[in-house]
Design an enzyme around this catalytic site. Structure first.
Site, mmCIF file in Angstrom:
data_model
loop_
_atom_site.group_PDB
_atom_site.id
_atom_site.type_symbol
_atom_site.label_atom_id
_atom_site.label_comp_id
_atom_site.label_asym_id
_atom_site.label_seq_id
_atom_site.Cartn_x
_atom_site.Cartn_y
_atom_site.Cartn_z
ATOM 1 N N ASP A 172 0.829 -0.984 -0.010
ATOM 2 C CA ASP A 172 0.042 0.024 -0.023
ATOM 3 C C ASP A 172 0.943 1.187 -0.034
ATOM 4 O O ASP A 172 2.192 1.056 0.466
ATOM 5 C CB ASP A 172 -0.805 0.029 1.052
ATOM 6 C CG ASP A 172 -1.794 0.919 1.352
ATOM 7 O OD1 ASP A 172 -2.353 1.675 0.360
ATOM 8 O OD2 ASP A 172 -2.554 1.442 2.509
ATOM 9 N N ASP B 33 -2.028 -1.016 5.972
ATOM 10 C CA ASP B 33 -2.463 -0.640 7.168
ATOM 11 C C ASP B 33 -3.263 -1.680 7.900
ATOM 12 O O ASP B 33 -3.557 -1.408 9.179
ATOM 13 C CB ASP B 33 -3.105 0.770 7.254
ATOM 14 C CG ASP B 33 -4.409 0.590 6.524
ATOM 15 O OD1 ASP B 33 -5.010 1.731 6.241
ATOM 16 O OD2 ASP B 33 -4.900 -0.481 6.100
ATOM 17 N N ASP C 89 -7.398 -2.414 3.807
ATOM 18 C CA ASP C 89 -7.291 -3.358 2.729
ATOM 19 C C ASP C 89 -7.257 -4.744 2.941
ATOM 20 O O ASP C 89 -6.490 -5.535 2.400
ATOM 21 C CB ASP C 89 -5.537 -3.108 2.320
ATOM 22 C CG ASP C 89 -5.302 -1.870 1.846
ATOM 23 O OD1 ASP C 89 -5.793 -1.339 0.869
ATOM 24 O OD2 ASP C 89 -4.360 -1.034 2.421
#
Length: 661
Positions: free
Chosen positions: A362, A554, A558
């Site tokens: 990410d 995180d 996600d």
């Protein structure tokens, strides 16, 4: 909101099945009760039975081979060596009895008991004592190695205070931490550890966060900031309002994860367990065959000689080098991770990381700090800027997203006199709500397109995060927001590249923003403007190439991608509860440079485990052949079993002293 990290759904349950966890724990309990019993004992106490046996054995050998007194024979000699045997033999025989109670008829304890009792039966007293003595010494070394591994993990267990000082009508009162209730005020003196999560209500305070992050440098918190259990107050008396129950604190969840880590077994470890269950009884029957079958084929068959060979065969074949050193190797890997601020949920994830070929990450909060700052406000003419900002500030206050926090900090105090209702967070798009009777939206430009809000902004090539705003289905304008790349992010990508690991960045932010960050870090493969379902499709595409994929995010926003990946790594040990509860691996200090460290620990653990497997099988195979042919004595058998086990244990312990960062 930018669509990246917009979804606030909790993560899906952990991918690893849990059904057999209890069974594994039961097996561990009865397999290694003697190791657990040794906890809390000093080194001298652990070695004391072996010291007694060793001393008596040396005296016996001296009497046998040097002084040779006439009285040292018959039942006197037997009783003397039996006295040397009991301190080390009785605990092992006791374990053999417990193993049989658990229907484990062919444990290493039983093999050692049969072999040594057999040695006594044919008059080989010194050898019988020696076998049990060295086996017991090996068990002590195993216990010491396990304790060393646990010391790296269980340091966290001392970070949670049992008592707290509560202020009742401004009067301090000490109570048990588990009895504290949400809403109560804790008085925290300098040097004290916080026992529960809460909100700092003092103006400011500095904390040592080493218990949670591994970083001992002071972290200054301001009024309204979240403070967590395990943090140590450094300078002034502070007040903290409790907002989480004792058992639900971040630290409690970390501790629970650490305590359950060894229940998740690696495939190699599970295979060795199953192998030992088949291998050991086969060896017992082979030993019986070695003892009895030669009667039908060998002239001058002497039962005592073939019994001795069978006993040697039993000692050599004991699988303790494997069943001790392999779990210890993985346990050491988990301990090494904990020492480096990386929490593995099980040894199976060490194996996966050792083979990982592709790291997908990410952007926000992973490779960037996730600390956004408003740069400029671009509102069109015809809108009252001050009034619109008040509306936007109120709407964003309903979200915990870092971008929402940045807008709240920029706009200042929230005007709660303004009416707001029907607030909805649209995953991957932003926020929508009714303010003063009219609809307001804030998020990415996909949100505008979704609801047909017309605009003439060419936002695709702007290398900043843009938050589009609309009121009453009219385009108001946009706000530019920037984020900072983490200091060690570029180093992380360089290290992964040197390890021949591919990297890809998936982000919900604009492609232009993602491109700039990726190029600064040296990531050639990147995708922006992704909704959560788009990220899932991209990951499926990568996995279709038969690559082992790790995803780093995180841990909350996600969730679908983390669930789909082979191993999910959560950046944000101090983030949401879901991160700690369901991530496969948690990096406590949010540093991306710990990603290659985690992979290195996985690789080194796997290497040590396979070194031990090859060592154990190689030496045993050679000495087994020699033993069956009558060319090896009980002393070679002791080396093949206990000696190899000791070497394997020492090899497994190495990982705990290695430097990975």
């Amino acid at each position: 909101m930018s669509q990246e990290c917009c979804s606030h759904e909790p993560k899906t349950p952990q991918k690893q099945p849990q059904a057999d966890t209890h069974q594994h724990q039961e097996n561990d309990e009865h397999d290694h009760d003697h190791s657990h019993a040794s906890e809390g004992k000093s080194t001298f106490q652990m070695f004391f039975p072996a010291i007694i046996s060793f001393s008596l054995l040396l005296i016996g050998i001296f009497l046998d081979h040097f002084l040779k007194p006439a009285w040292f024979a018959g039942w006197v000699r037997f009783v003397f060596y039996l006295s040397a045997y009991i301190p080390v033999g009785f605990p092992v025989m006791k374990e053999a009895f417990h193993s049989i109670r658990y229907s484990d008829f062919f444990s290493e304890f039983l093999l050692m008991s049969i072999a040594t009792i057999g040695a006594f039966a044919i008059g080989e007293y010194p050898e019988g004592v020696a076998v049990m003595l060295f086996y017991s010494v090996g068990e002590v070394f195993q216990s010491m190695a396990v304790q060393k591994a646990k010391s790296n993990i269980k340091t966290l267990l001392d970070q949670r205070p049992d008592e707290v000082t509560i202020l009742e009508n401004e009067i301090p009162k000490t109570i048990k931490a588990q009895h504290a209730e949400i809403g109560q005020i804790i008085q925290l003196k300098p040097g004290e550890k916080l026992a529960l999560d809460g909100e700092l209500i003092s103006e400011s305070a500095s904390f040592n966060t080493a218990a949670l992050t591994g970083e001992s440098k002071p972290d200054t918190k301001k009024s309204g900031d979240t403070v967590l259990a395990g943090m140590i107050n450094l300078n002034t008396v502070s007040s903290v309002k409790i907002n989480t129950k004792f058992q639900d604190s971040k630290l409690s969840k970390i501790l629970e994860m650490v305590q359950n880590a060894t229940s998740q077994k690696a495939k190699t470890e599970l295979f060795i367990r199953k192998f030992a269950k088949i291998y050991t009884p086969v060896v017992v029957f082979l030993a019986i065959a070695i003892m009895l079958l030669p009667y039908f084929f060998v002239e001058n068959y002497i039962f005592r000689n073939w019994l001795y060979r069978a006993l040697i065969f039993l000692v050599i074949s004991c699988p303790c080098a494997l069943v001790i050193s392999i779990p210890l190797g993985y346990f050491g890997g988990i301990g090494a991770g904990s020492k480096n601020g990386i929490l593995f949920k099980g040894s199976n994830f060490l194996d996966i990381l050792a083979n990982v070929q592709h790291v997908v990450m990410d952007k926000t909060g992973t490779m960037t700090k996730g600390v956004f700052k408003v740069q400029k406000v671009h509102f069109q003419d015809g809108f009252n800027k001050e009034e619109t900002m008040k509306y936007l500030n109120l709407l964003e206050s309903k979200s915990t997203h870092p971008i929402a926090t940045a807008i709240n900090e920029f706009a200042g105090e929230i005007d709660h006199s303004i009416s707001i209702e029907n607030v909805e967070e649209i995953a991957g798009h932003g926020l929508k709500g009714t303010i003063q009777g009219k609809e307001m939206m804030a998020g990415n430009f996909k949100l505008m397109e979704k609801f047909g809000v017309q605009h003439n902004i060419n936002h695709q090539n702007v290398s900043e995060t843009l938050i589009a705003v609309a009121y009453d289905r009219r385009f108001v304008g946009y706000i530019t927001i920037s984020d900072q790349i983490k200091e060690d992010a570029a180093e992380t990508i360089s290290l992964l590249r040197n390890m021949k690991v591919k990297t890809t960045m998936l982000s919900g932010d604009k492609t232009a923003v993602v491109k700039e960050v990726a190029e600064n870090l040296g990531i050639s493969n990147y995708f922006g403007d992704l909704l959560p379902e788009d990220k899932v499709n991209k990951l499926k595409e990568l996995k279709s190439k038969n690559e082992s994929v790790a995803f780093i995010g995180d841990g909350v926003n996600d969730a679908p991608v983390v669930a789909l990946s082979d191993v999910g790594i959560a950046m944000g040990g101090l983030g949401s509860d879901a991160t700690i509860e369901t991530a496969d691996v948690v990096i406590q200090d949010d540093k991306p440079s710990k990603i290659p460290v985690a992979i290195k620990i996985g690789k080194e653990t796997k290497k040590i485990v396979w070194q031990n497997i090859v060592l154990a099988f190689g030496v045993k195979a050679i000495v087994l052949i020699l033993g069956a042919g009558g060319l090896a004595t009980m002393w070679e058998a002791v080396f093949a079993d206990v000696g190899v086990a000791l070497l394997a244990i020492l090899n497994a312990v190495r990982i705990q002293n290695m430097k990975f960062a």
